[in-house]
Write a protein that holds these residues in place. Structure first.
Motif, PDB file in Angstrom:
ATOM      1  N   ILE A  35     -14.301  -4.860  -1.560  1.00 22.23           N
ATOM      2  CA  ILE A  35     -15.099  -3.643  -1.713  1.00 22.23           C
ATOM      3  C   ILE A  35     -15.259  -3.331  -3.204  1.00 22.23           C
ATOM      4  N   ASN A  36     -16.209  -2.466  -3.513  1.00 22.33           N
ATOM      5  CA  ASN A  36     -16.478  -2.156  -4.924  1.00 22.33           C
ATOM      6  C   ASN A  36     -15.599  -1.001  -5.410  1.00 22.33           C
ATOM      7  N   ASP A  37     -14.299  -1.120  -5.192  1.00 20.97           N
ATOM      8  CA  ASP A  37     -13.400  -0.041  -5.614  1.00 20.97           C
ATOM      9  C   ASP A  37     -12.078  -0.641  -6.088  1.00 20.97           C
ATOM     10  N   ASN A  97     -30.452  -0.443  -4.354  1.00 23.91           N
ATOM     11  CA  ASN A  97     -29.342  -0.021  -3.495  1.00 23.91           C
ATOM     12  C   ASN A  97     -28.060  -0.828  -3.608  1.00 23.91           C
ATOM     13  N   PHE A  98     -28.189  -2.137  -3.804  1.00 24.65           N
ATOM     14  CA  PHE A  98     -26.978  -2.948  -3.949  1.00 24.65           C
ATOM     15  C   PHE A  98     -27.319  -4.204  -4.744  1.00 24.65           C
ATOM     16  N   GLY A  99     -26.267  -4.874  -5.242  1.00 24.17           N
ATOM     17  CA  GLY A  99     -26.460  -5.971  -6.184  1.00 24.17           C
ATOM     18  C   GLY A  99     -27.360  -7.081  -5.671  1.00 24.17           C
ATOM     19  N   TYR A 100     -27.147  -7.480  -4.434  1.00 23.82           N
ATOM     20  CA  TYR A 100     -27.920  -8.584  -3.867  1.00 23.82           C
ATOM     21  C   TYR A 100     -29.419  -8.264  -3.910  1.00 23.82           C
ATOM     22  N   GLN A 101     -29.750  -7.058  -3.449  1.00 24.97           N
ATOM     23  CA  GLN A 101     -31.167  -6.656  -3.454  1.00 24.97           C
ATOM     24  C   GLN A 101     -31.685  -6.502  -4.877  1.00 24.97           C
ATOM     25  N   SER A 114     -24.763 -20.385  -9.707  1.00 28.46           N
ATOM     26  CA  SER A 114     -25.141 -18.973  -9.617  1.00 28.46           C
ATOM     27  C   SER A 114     -24.744 -18.368  -8.273  1.00 28.46           C
ATOM     28  N   HIS A 115     -24.528 -17.059  -8.306  1.00 31.34           N
ATOM     29  CA  HIS A 115     -24.216 -16.302  -7.090  1.00 31.34           C
ATOM     30  C   HIS A 115     -25.368 -16.416  -6.075  1.00 31.34           C
ATOM     31  N   ALA A 116     -25.009 -16.276  -4.800  1.00 35.22           N
ATOM     32  CA  ALA A 116     -25.988 -16.418  -3.715  1.00 35.22           C
ATOM     33  C   ALA A 116     -27.236 -15.548  -3.896  1.00 35.22           C
ATOM     34  N   CYS A 117     -27.090 -14.387  -4.519  1.00 38.67           N
ATOM     35  CA  CYS A 117     -28.265 -13.505  -4.670  1.00 38.67           C
ATOM     36  C   CYS A 117     -29.290 -14.139  -5.617  1.00 38.67           C
ATOM     37  N   ILE A 118     -28.805 -14.911  -6.604  1.00 34.07           N
ATOM     38  CA  ILE A 118     -29.734 -15.596  -7.515  1.00 34.07           C
ATOM     39  C   ILE A 118     -30.384 -16.767  -6.768  1.00 34.07           C
ATOM     40  N   SER A 122     -28.694 -16.687 -15.830  1.00 33.22           N
ATOM     41  CA  SER A 122     -27.264 -16.997 -15.849  1.00 33.22           C
ATOM     42  C   SER A 122     -26.495 -15.733 -15.468  1.00 33.22           C
ATOM     43  N   GLU A 123     -25.172 -15.830 -15.476  1.00 35.49           N
ATOM     44  CA  GLU A 123     -24.355 -14.660 -15.168  1.00 35.49           C
ATOM     45  C   GLU A 123     -23.516 -14.276 -16.378  1.00 35.49           C
ATOM     46  N   GLY A 124     -23.194 -12.994 -16.501  1.00 32.66           N
ATOM     47  CA  GLY A 124     -22.323 -12.555 -17.589  1.00 32.66           C
ATOM     48  C   GLY A 124     -20.918 -13.071 -17.358  1.00 32.66           C
ATOM     49  N   PHE A 148     -19.128 -15.270 -14.183  1.00 31.31           N
ATOM     50  CA  PHE A 148     -19.474 -15.917 -12.921  1.00 31.31           C
ATOM     51  C   PHE A 148     -18.585 -15.397 -11.793  1.00 31.31           C
ATOM     52  N   GLY A 149     -19.251 -14.771 -10.815  1.00 31.58           N
ATOM     53  CA  GLY A 149     -18.536 -14.121  -9.725  1.00 31.58           C
ATOM     54  C   GLY A 149     -17.681 -15.094  -8.936  1.00 31.58           C
ATOM     55  N   MET A 150     -18.123 -16.329  -8.802  1.00 27.42           N
ATOM     56  CA  MET A 150     -17.411 -17.285  -7.972  1.00 27.42           C
ATOM     57  C   MET A 150     -16.387 -18.096  -8.766  1.00 27.42           C
ATOM     58  N   VAL A 202     -29.799 -11.929 -17.040  1.00 24.90           N
ATOM     59  CA  VAL A 202     -28.347 -12.084 -16.857  1.00 24.90           C
ATOM     60  C   VAL A 202     -27.876 -11.156 -15.737  1.00 24.90           C
ATOM     61  N   ASP A 203     -27.232 -11.734 -14.733  1.00 23.40           N
ATOM     62  CA  ASP A 203     -26.587 -10.931 -13.705  1.00 23.40           C
ATOM     63  C   ASP A 203     -25.182 -10.608 -14.229  1.00 23.40           C
ATOM     64  N   ASP A 204     -24.990  -9.350 -14.631  1.00 23.25           N
ATOM     65  CA  ASP A 204     -23.714  -8.992 -15.251  1.00 23.25           C
ATOM     66  C   ASP A 204     -22.876  -8.108 -14.321  1.00 23.25           C
ATOM     67  N   ALA A 205     -22.932  -8.426 -13.037  1.00 27.57           N
ATOM     68  CA  ALA A 205     -22.212  -7.632 -12.028  1.00 27.57           C
ATOM     69  C   ALA A 205     -20.736  -7.448 -12.393  1.00 27.57           C
ATOM     70  N   HIS A 206     -20.148  -8.475 -13.008  1.00 25.64           N
ATOM     71  CA  HIS A 206     -18.703  -8.404 -13.275  1.00 25.64           C
ATOM     72  C   HIS A 206     -18.364  -8.121 -14.736  1.00 25.64           C
ATOM     73  N   GLY A 207     -19.365  -8.191 -15.629  1.00 21.40           N
ATOM     74  CA  GLY A 207     -19.121  -7.875 -17.038  1.00 21.40           C
ATOM     75  C   GLY A 207     -19.364  -6.396 -17.310  1.00 21.40           C
TER      76      GLY A 207
HETATM   77  C1  PLP Z   1     -22.578 -12.077  -9.761  1.00 21.35           C
HETATM   78  C2  PLP Z   1     -22.897 -11.230  -8.569  1.00 21.35           C
HETATM   79  N1  PLP Z   1     -24.143 -10.743  -8.411  1.00 21.35           N
HETATM   80  C3  PLP Z   1     -24.471  -9.965  -7.360  1.00 21.35           C
HETATM   81  C4  PLP Z   1     -23.539  -9.634  -6.392  1.00 21.35           C
HETATM   82  C5  PLP Z   1     -23.995  -8.841  -5.201  1.00 21.35           C
HETATM   83  O1  PLP Z   1     -23.574  -7.536  -5.241  1.00 21.35           O
HETATM   84  P1  PLP Z   1     -23.526  -6.647  -3.916  1.00 21.35           P
HETATM   85  O2  PLP Z   1     -22.254  -6.999  -3.216  1.00 21.35           O
HETATM   86  O3  PLP Z   1     -23.574  -5.236  -4.410  1.00 21.35           O
HETATM   87  O4  PLP Z   1     -24.726  -6.996  -3.086  1.00 21.35           O
HETATM   88  C6  PLP Z   1     -22.237 -10.085  -6.512  1.00 21.35           C
HETATM   89  C7  PLP Z   1     -21.228  -9.710  -5.514  1.00 21.35           C
HETATM   90  O5  PLP Z   1     -20.044  -9.880  -5.696  1.00 21.35           O
HETATM   91  C8  PLP Z   1     -21.904 -10.924  -7.611  1.00 21.35           C
HETATM   92  O6  PLP Z   1     -20.672 -11.441  -7.741  1.00 21.35           O
END
Ligand code: PLP
Length: 239
Positions: A51-53, A112-116, A138-142, A186-188, A190-192, A215-220
């Motif tokens: 979860i995001n917490d 609404n959320f990172g994937y979208q 890259s993360h699945a959303c990319i 690229s990602e800031g 890498f989530g995986m 740059v997807d910086d979800a984790h940076g």
């Molecule tokens: C790099 C990266 N981008 C996007 C997402 C997607 O975010 P969300 O879970 O809010 O859809 C994640 C999820 O962990 C992620 O690791």
């Protein structure tokens, strides 16, 4: 829903040998108790990473207080519909301005959320004549965002600048034919995998090649850089 899982298990679908454990474990896990970084799952105390917490801030008394007061004034779900149709408020715009300031950018846009968010950003940034060059890990959303793209795409070996260069050469030739541009993704962080994308080196390639960088910086975001602006700030290339 039961039917869907029965079919996945029967066909040994995308989860392979884990399919029989799928429901309630890998997908739709059922958590118990108030949302927190420590919760109960299948009767056991667990640390919740899904979860995001991570920092356990969602349930701080002052956050719950403001949340409650706001719901009392405006209702629990404003504007109660997709933003594009139902609209938004001064507060949404104020949050966007504050977020843009936080990452030292001109503007920001809330989704609404990172994937979208990433899916929408990729779709908004390219047309069919453009070429996408993206990191293979890259993360699945990319990956899914790139799948929506009608034009050409190339992958480069994970965080490998030589491989990126080779693919930029191919993409540049192709862009000359289509009349489009190039988008590197690229990602800031890498989530995986956990390591940072080589943003500094990628930006350096702009001297040699003409491309835009997403740059997807979800984790940076909020964790790296002097002011928390993210991996770009950490590596000195936020602008
Ligand atoms: C790099 C990266 N981008 C996007 C997402 C997607 O975010 P969300 O879970 O809010 O859809 C994640 C999820 O962990 C992620 O690791």
């Amino acid at each position: 829903m039961k039917d869907l899982f029965a079919r996945i298990i029967e066909n040994k679908g995308p989860l392979g040998k884990w399919a029989s454990q799928a429901e309630g474990y890998f997908v739709f896990p059922k958590l118990e108790g108030p949302i927190s970084n420590r919760m109960k799952f299948q009767g056991k105390e667990v640390i919740t990473w899904s979860i995001n917490d991570y920092l356990g801030m969602a349930n701080l008394p002052e956050i719950k207080k403001v949340d409650g007061e706001t719901a009392a004034e405006y209702g629990a779900a404003y504007p109660m519909g997709a933003r594009m149709m139902s609209g938004h408020t001064d507060f949404h715009e104020q949050l966007e301005t504050e977020l843009a300031d936080f990452v030292h950018k001109e503007s920001s846009y809330l989704l609404n959320f990172g994937y979208q968010g990433i899916l929408s950003a990729i779709d908004a940034l390219v047309s069919k004549d453009d070429i996408i060059v993206y990191d293979v890990d890259s993360h699945a959303c990319i990956i899914d965002g790139v799948r929506l793209h009608m034009g050409k795409r190339f992958t480069f070996v994970h965080n490998d600048i030589e491989s990126l260069k080779k693919n930029l050469e191919r993409a540049t030739k192709m862009a000359e034919q289509t009349g489009g541009g190039i988008l590197v993704i690229s990602e800031g962080v890498f989530g995986m995998r956990g390591e940072q994308g080589k943003l500094k080196e990628i930006v350096e390639l702009k001297k040699e090649f003409n491309f835009r960088l997403l740059v997807d910086d979800a984790h940076g975001f909020g964790t790296l850089g002097k002011t928390g602006a993210g991996a770009g700030e950490e590596q000195g290339v936020q602008d």
